[in-house]
Design a protein around this motif. Structure first.
Motif, PDB file in Angstrom:
ATOM      1  N   ALA B  48      33.666  93.546  79.952  1.00 14.24           N
ATOM      2  CA  ALA B  48      34.914  93.780  80.685  1.00 14.24           C
ATOM      3  C   ALA B  48      35.330  92.535  81.468  1.00 14.24           C
ATOM      4  N   VAL B  49      34.370  91.919  82.114  1.00 14.16           N
ATOM      5  CA  VAL B  49      34.682  90.732  82.913  1.00 14.16           C
ATOM      6  C   VAL B  49      35.168  89.602  82.005  1.00 14.16           C
ATOM      7  N   TRP B  50      34.520  89.467  80.872  1.00 16.20           N
ATOM      8  CA  TRP B  50      34.961  88.470  79.881  1.00 16.20           C
ATOM      9  C   TRP B  50      36.408  88.731  79.470  1.00 16.20           C
ATOM     10  N   GLY B  51      36.709  90.017  79.233  1.00 10.42           N
ATOM     11  CA  GLY B  51      38.069  90.388  78.825  1.00 10.42           C
ATOM     12  C   GLY B  51      39.069  90.057  79.917  1.00 10.42           C
ATOM     13  N   LEU B  52      38.713  90.377  81.154  1.00  5.88           N
ATOM     14  CA  LEU B  52      39.628  90.089  82.258  1.00  5.88           C
ATOM     15  C   LEU B  52      39.821  88.576  82.400  1.00  5.88           C
ATOM     16  N   GLY B  53      38.744  87.834  82.159  1.00  4.69           N
ATOM     17  CA  GLY B  53      38.858  86.376  82.176  1.00  4.69           C
ATOM     18  C   GLY B  53      39.864  85.894  81.139  1.00  4.69           C
ATOM     19  N   CYS B  54      39.788  86.476  79.961  1.00  5.19           N
ATOM     20  CA  CYS B  54      40.742  86.101  78.906  1.00  5.19           C
ATOM     21  C   CYS B  54      42.166  86.427  79.326  1.00  5.19           C
ATOM     22  N   VAL B  55      42.338  87.574  80.005  1.00  7.37           N
ATOM     23  CA  VAL B  55      43.677  87.960  80.459  1.00  7.37           C
ATOM     24  C   VAL B  55      44.198  86.936  81.469  1.00  7.37           C
ATOM     25  N   VAL B  56      43.326  86.538  82.392  1.00  9.41           N
ATOM     26  CA  VAL B  56      43.737  85.554  83.397  1.00  9.41           C
ATOM     27  C   VAL B  56      44.131  84.240  82.704  1.00  9.41           C
ATOM     28  N   TYR B  57      43.324  83.833  81.743  1.00  8.70           N
ATOM     29  CA  TYR B  57      43.631  82.601  81.011  1.00  8.70           C
ATOM     30  C   TYR B  57      44.963  82.736  80.278  1.00  8.70           C
ATOM     31  N   LEU B  58      45.160  83.913  79.645  1.00 11.72           N
ATOM     32  CA  LEU B  58      46.394  84.157  78.892  1.00 11.72           C
ATOM     33  C   LEU B  58      47.609  84.044  79.802  1.00 11.72           C
ATOM     34  N   GLY B  64      51.378  81.536  74.058  1.00 14.88           N
ATOM     35  CA  GLY B  64      51.026  80.593  72.990  1.00 14.88           C
ATOM     36  C   GLY B  64      49.539  80.562  72.682  1.00 14.88           C
ATOM     37  N   THR B  65      48.718  81.066  73.612  1.00 15.13           N
ATOM     38  CA  THR B  65      47.278  81.077  73.339  1.00 15.13           C
ATOM     39  C   THR B  65      46.898  82.152  72.330  1.00 15.13           C
ATOM     40  N   TRP B  66      47.832  83.061  72.069  1.00 16.44           N
ATOM     41  CA  TRP B  66      47.600  84.023  70.987  1.00 16.44           C
ATOM     42  C   TRP B  66      47.974  83.361  69.670  1.00 16.44           C
ATOM     43  N   GLY B  67      47.586  83.979  68.574  1.00 15.10           N
ATOM     44  CA  GLY B  67      47.854  83.366  67.268  1.00 15.10           C
ATOM     45  C   GLY B  67      49.237  83.659  66.710  1.00 15.10           C
ATOM     46  N   THR B 408      43.373  84.070  67.601  1.00 13.88           N
ATOM     47  CA  THR B 408      42.625  83.041  68.336  1.00 13.88           C
ATOM     48  C   THR B 408      41.513  83.732  69.123  1.00 13.88           C
ATOM     49  N   TRP B 409      40.712  82.944  69.792  1.00 13.41           N
ATOM     50  CA  TRP B 409      39.638  83.560  70.595  1.00 13.41           C
ATOM     51  C   TRP B 409      40.199  84.384  71.738  1.00 13.41           C
ATOM     52  N   VAL B 410      41.417  84.073  72.170  1.00 15.82           N
ATOM     53  CA  VAL B 410      42.015  84.860  73.257  1.00 15.82           C
ATOM     54  C   VAL B 410      42.425  86.244  72.736  1.00 15.82           C
ATOM     55  N   ASP B 411      43.013  86.285  71.533  1.00 20.14           N
ATOM     56  CA  ASP B 411      43.345  87.575  70.908  1.00 20.14           C
ATOM     57  C   ASP B 411      42.111  88.460  70.875  1.00 20.14           C
ATOM     58  N   ILE B 412      41.040  87.873  70.316  1.00 18.61           N
ATOM     59  CA  ILE B 412      39.809  88.647  70.141  1.00 18.61           C
ATOM     60  C   ILE B 412      39.216  89.004  71.501  1.00 18.61           C
ATOM     61  N   GLY B 413      39.234  88.017  72.408  1.00 18.81           N
ATOM     62  CA  GLY B 413      38.634  88.243  73.721  1.00 18.81           C
ATOM     63  C   GLY B 413      39.289  89.375  74.486  1.00 18.81           C
ATOM     64  N   VAL B 414      40.614  89.409  74.477  1.00 18.64           N
ATOM     65  CA  VAL B 414      41.300  90.463  75.225  1.00 18.64           C
ATOM     66  C   VAL B 414      40.985  91.825  74.615  1.00 18.64           C
ATOM     67  N   PHE B 415      40.992  91.876  73.278  1.00 19.69           N
ATOM     68  CA  PHE B 415      40.721  93.164  72.619  1.00 19.69           C
ATOM     69  C   PHE B 415      39.306  93.645  72.926  1.00 19.69           C
ATOM     70  N   VAL B 416      38.334  92.767  72.727  1.00 24.34           N
ATOM     71  CA  VAL B 416      36.943  93.147  72.992  1.00 24.34           C
ATOM     72  C   VAL B 416      36.793  93.520  74.464  1.00 24.34           C
ATOM     73  N   GLY B 417      37.485  92.771  75.309  1.00 22.49           N
ATOM     74  CA  GLY B 417      37.423  93.052  76.747  1.00 22.49           C
ATOM     75  C   GLY B 417      37.885  94.458  77.073  1.00 22.49           C
ATOM     76  N   THR B 418      38.962  94.928  76.417  1.00 29.11           N
ATOM     77  CA  THR B 418      39.426  96.285  76.735  1.00 29.11           C
ATOM     78  C   THR B 418      38.375  97.324  76.330  1.00 29.11           C
ATOM     79  N   ILE B 419      37.642  97.031  75.258  1.00 33.05           N
ATOM     80  CA  ILE B 419      36.580  97.968  74.878  1.00 33.05           C
ATOM     81  C   ILE B 419      35.531  98.008  75.988  1.00 33.05           C
ATOM     82  N   GLY B 420      35.233  96.829  76.548  1.00 32.85           N
ATOM     83  CA  GLY B 420      34.283  96.769  77.655  1.00 32.85           C
ATOM     84  C   GLY B 420      34.766  97.538  78.881  1.00 32.85           C
TER      85      GLY B 420
END
Lengths: 427, 457
Positions: B48-58, B64-67, B408-420
């Motif tokens: 979850a924290v990883w996912g939130l990190g991706c959201v903050v980065y996004l 544009g960080t998405w694919g 991109t890794w942000v796409d994947i990160g946000v999705f995986v993060g929501t599962i967390g």
């Protein structure tokens, strides 16, 4: 206790049938030849399909109550069986319409018209009764004929011939009707056998067969709507169409089952049906009216909103030329049950259920009218003595056959593992 | 008087008394959490924290960080959104529709399904939110007066209908869930010895006293809410489907979308309920309440909804040919034979073929098989949305605009993060809330409990 078809009711049904027969005969001769009796055939199709739809909806609900182990509806089994006993008769009516279409006695199905399916025509035969057509110039040259482009050629319909062709249409139609009649007979036989044998083995057999029927009907209800109804407006297509037609079948069936049950109760039969059963029936009519409206609206909204010419033409015809029946039947079938059946007491009130039920019965007849007529009559539609006479006649025939079917077995199932629960139904 | 048929299988196994039900459900809240719970919540909160990190980065960097690209302007974001909203359908269906159908087996599963619904809808709402770019202006989706300096919203847009549909659905689901919790919170309050905990559960239970009057009102409000929530079960996913179907894009514009999306949503929702409950019944020892029969019923719902979805897929495919519209036909030919054919066939296998295995009683009553298939269905339903969205977009009308989508890794990160985040919330729920509607379960003990059923009384 067995139901006795009273003389009064018999006479009434015969009077209705007589009105129908007179209309059918008079209608055929009074309609001018130039229209190819289109109005007459359209009426036959509407009534054949509407009463088949009611019976199929009943058979569907019968299978559904089995597969979902619904106890309260066990008390209604004989009523439902009587309603679906009309399947063979309605099938015959439809088969007559389809024979008429195949023989070109009527032009309900535009795609059965050979003149539009071929790209080339032999010039010299064009104005004769039997023009000679070719699909390519090469074929014509091989046959030594000089051809010209067929002015009536419709490439959209011609592209559909892999599916919309007469032999395949008949194969499908006969498979559908055969399957419905076979399952209907099987369920009825099982039900009568259970009266004698009891036990659970026969019950579980019904449960399994019901699940199979639901799968078959899930496919056939869509495909038959495409084949019989959607193909009338041959160019037009809508993926939701099958489910929309299906929801109309289901709500019409629940409505008729309710009315018939209330009639029997008023005559002193089915004493064990209590207000909880009525409440549940009322809820079904109420809920299914919503389902039907939801599907009607989904189809309408998406097509209206996107406004794509090849799709929206369907609704433009209906709105421009059929405004009153088109929107009128939506209001009848949506707003009336919604407002009238909202309260708990209304759903437990027999007089109310019958009165509103009758309106819905007519409302869904107009829905069926709207499914078929604009594709056959275009803007030259009528709603007059012929439409009413046909409908009255078929209603009489339906009453007569269904009530006769009711006399043939005890009105209440004698043995079912769920009978006791159904008798004690209380909500 | 109500009489339940002998042929019906019991819904509560073993020799349970009213007190046993309380102890079995409230016990896990009172006792110390098992090690497995700490392990699971650690893993899921790290994700979850990883996912939130991706959201903050996004948000700080930009979309544009998405694919996404010029042709594929919507991809994983909306796929995830629809996937989560779909999962969020089971809860209200179970609590509202099954209540109206008087399906007593819902009482063992409704509480956790409703919790799951609420968390899933929250995850769904995240995606349109972060897609806005300037998330601090998110309130602009509401029709606010112009004094706020915003533009008046476009009522013709299905995206706006979504705002209304989902927020209504979320509120009603939340109220429904909470109302059901009130008597159970009161039971916990009465058992708590720790004064702080007693106080907290006391506030949460709104002073419930268990009087007949309380119960009458409880049942009345449940029915009213069920009546209100049932249309919402249909409306939410219908409106989500209209995000696509009101357009003129081949593969998106098709009239079957509303009911077919609803069915698909229920399908995926039940799959997620199964995934969660199969673990929960084991860890929290609830096998006597969430029985094999319950699992079987849920699997039957999966066959039915999966088959409806299957019929819809085939209908779309057939009509795309039947319509004679070349764009429409091509959209589907491209789906099953183009560069994304693998995702189409993955969807077909997972959603249409695999649930048919449940026709075999051996498989639908087998817990391992059910668990595996429930995950297969969830994968399939994710691909369904991916197929609809990306394959319909990526080959535009003009071949020079054809392109592919790569996450991109942000796409994947946000999705995986929501599962967390989802699992973290669900684990917290399982720790501090009564996971079964214990007071409602007590109402069916005498009619559907194994010990009492078929006894003369």
């Amino acid at each position: 206790m067995n139901f006795v078809f009273s003389n009064k009711a018999k006479v009434l049904s015969y009077v209705l049938i007589a009105i129908g027969v007179i209309t059918i005969i008079a209608g055929y001769f009074l309609e001018s030849h130039e229209t190819h009796h289109t109005r007459w055939w359209t009426n036959l199709m509407i009534n054949g399909f509407y009463f088949l739809a009611i019976s199929l909806g009943a058979l569907f609900f019968y299978a559904l109550h089995f597969a979902t182990e619904t106890a309260w509806a066990v008390m209604l089994r004989r009523v439902i069986e009587a309603v679906y006993s009309f399947i063979p008769i309605a099938s015959v009516v439809l088969v007559i319409v389809f024979i008429g279409a195949t023989m070109h006695w009527n032009h309900i199905y535009h795609w059965m018209d050979n003149t539009i399916l071929h790209e080339f025509v032999v010039e010299s035969t064009m104005d004769s009764d039997h023009p000679v057509y070719f699909d390519s110039v090469e074929d014509a040259e091989a046959a030594g004929q000089a051809v010209m482009a067929n002015p009536d050629y419709d490439h959209i319909i011609a592209n559909k011939t892999a599916y919309l062709n007469v032999p395949f249409f008949w194969i499908r139609t006969l498979i559908y009707l055969g399957a419905f009649i076979w399952f209907a007979r099987w369920f009825r036989k099982r039900s009568l056998r259970e009266d004698e044998e009891g036990g659970t083995a026969l019950h579980f057999k019904g449960y399994k067969r019901a699940a199979v029927y639901l799968v078959i009907f899930a496919v056939f209800s869509s495909t038959l709507s495409w084949d019989w109804i959607m193909s009338i407006d041959t160019h037009w297509f809508s993926t939701l169409f099958g489910w929309y037609v299906f929801s109309g079948m289901w709500v019409s069936a629940m409505n008729i089952i309710t009315i018939l049950t209330l009639y029997l109760i008023s005559k002193g039969y089915l004493k064990d049906i209590n207000s909880s059963h009525l409440h549940d029936m009322g809820k079904w009519v109420f809920a299914l009216s919503f389902l039907w409206s939801y599907l009607w609206f989904s189809q309408f909204l998406l097509i209206w909103y996107s406004d794509i010419p090849e799709e929206v033409t369907y609704f433009i015809t209906r709105i421009e030329h059929y405004k009153v029946p088109f929107f009128g039947m939506f209001i009848i079938n949506f707003a009336i049950p919604m407002v009238m059946f909202m309260s708990r007491d209304a759903k437990r009130n027999p007089g109310f259920l019958i009165a509103i039920g009758t309106i819905i019965f007519i409302g869904h007849f107009i829905d069926t009218y709207m499914l078929i007529t604009p594709g056959t009559m275009f803007e030259h539609w009528h709603f007059g003595w012929m439409e009413i006479g046909f409908f009255v006649g078929f209603t009489g025939l339906f009453i007569n056959r269904v009530l006769t079917a009711l006399t043939k077995a005890p009105l209440q199932p004698q043995k079912s593992p769920y009978l006791d629960e159904s008798l004690h139904h209380s909500i | 008087m109500h009489k339940e048929a002998a042929i019906r299988e019991p819904l509560i196994l073993g020799d349970k008394s009213y007190h046993d039900i309380t102890v079995d459900v409230v016990g896990p809240i009172e006792n110390k959490a098992p090690k497995a719970w700490y392990l699971l919540i650690t893993i899921s909160s790290i994700i979850a924290v990883w996912g939130l990190g991706c959201v903050v980065y996004l948000i700080s960097t930009g979309i544009g960080t998405w694919g996404l690209n010029k042709t594929v302007g919507w991809a994983w974001d909306i796929t995830n959104f629809v996937w989560w909203v779909g999962i969020g359908h089971a809860g209200t269906l179970i609590s509202a529709v099954l209540l109206l159908f008087r399906q007593k087996w819902r009482m063992a599963i409704n509480r956790s399904a409703e919790a799951m619904t609420i968390f899933a809808v929250m995850m769904a709402a995240l995606f349109p939110g972060i897609h806005m770019g300037r998330i601090w202006l998110a309130y602009w989706v509401l029709p606010l007066p112009n004094q706020f300096g915003s533009l008046w919203v476009n009522f013709n847009s299905p995206l706006l209908w979504d705002v209304f549909a989902i927020s209504t659905y979320f509120s009603v689901s939340l109220v429904f869930w909470y109302i059901g919790l009130i008597p159970d919170f009161a039971t916990i309050r009465d058992r708590m010895t720790n004064p702080t905990a007693k106080k907290i559960y006391g506030i949460l239970s709104f002073g419930w006293s268990g009087k007949a009057k309380n119960w009458t009102r409880f049942e009345e409000v449940s029915l009213v809410l069920a009546g209100l929530a049932t249309p919402l079960v249909f409306s939410v996913h219908s409106i989500v489907s209209m995000d696509f179907a009101t357009s003129v894009i081949p593969g998106w514009h098709t009239t079957i979308f509303p009911p077919y999306f609803v069915s698909g949503a229920v399908f995926s929702g039940f799959a997620m309920v199964l995934t969660l409950l199969l673990i929960m019944r084991k860890v929290m020892k609830l096998e006597n309440y969430i029985t094999i029969k319950h699992v079987e019923y849920m699997n039957i719902v999966i066959i039915v909804t999966g088959s409806i979805v299957g019929v819809a897929y085939l209908t779309e495919l057939f009509i795309s040919w039947y319509s004679g519209v070349e764009y429409e036909s091509y959209a589907f030919i491209n789906r099953f034979s183009g560069p994304y054919a693998w995702s189409y066939w993955c969807m077909m296998t997972c959603n249409v073929i695999s649930p048919q295995l449940f026709w075999f009683k051996k498989i639908r009553t087998n817990l391992t098989a059910t668990f595996i298939l429930s995950i297969v269905v969830n994968i399939g339903m994710w691909f369904e949305r991916f197929v609809i969205i990306v394959t319909s977009l990526h080959r535009d009308y003009v071949p020079s605009s054809w392109s592919m989508f790569y996450p991109t890794w942000v796409d994947i990160g946000v999705f995986v993060g929501t599962i967390g985040i989802f699992f973290t919330l669900f684990l917290l729920f399982a720790r501090f809330f009564p996971v079964l509607a214990l007071n409602e379960l007590k109402t069916i003990l005498k009619s559907s409990g194994e010990k009492y059923k078929n006894e003369d009384h």
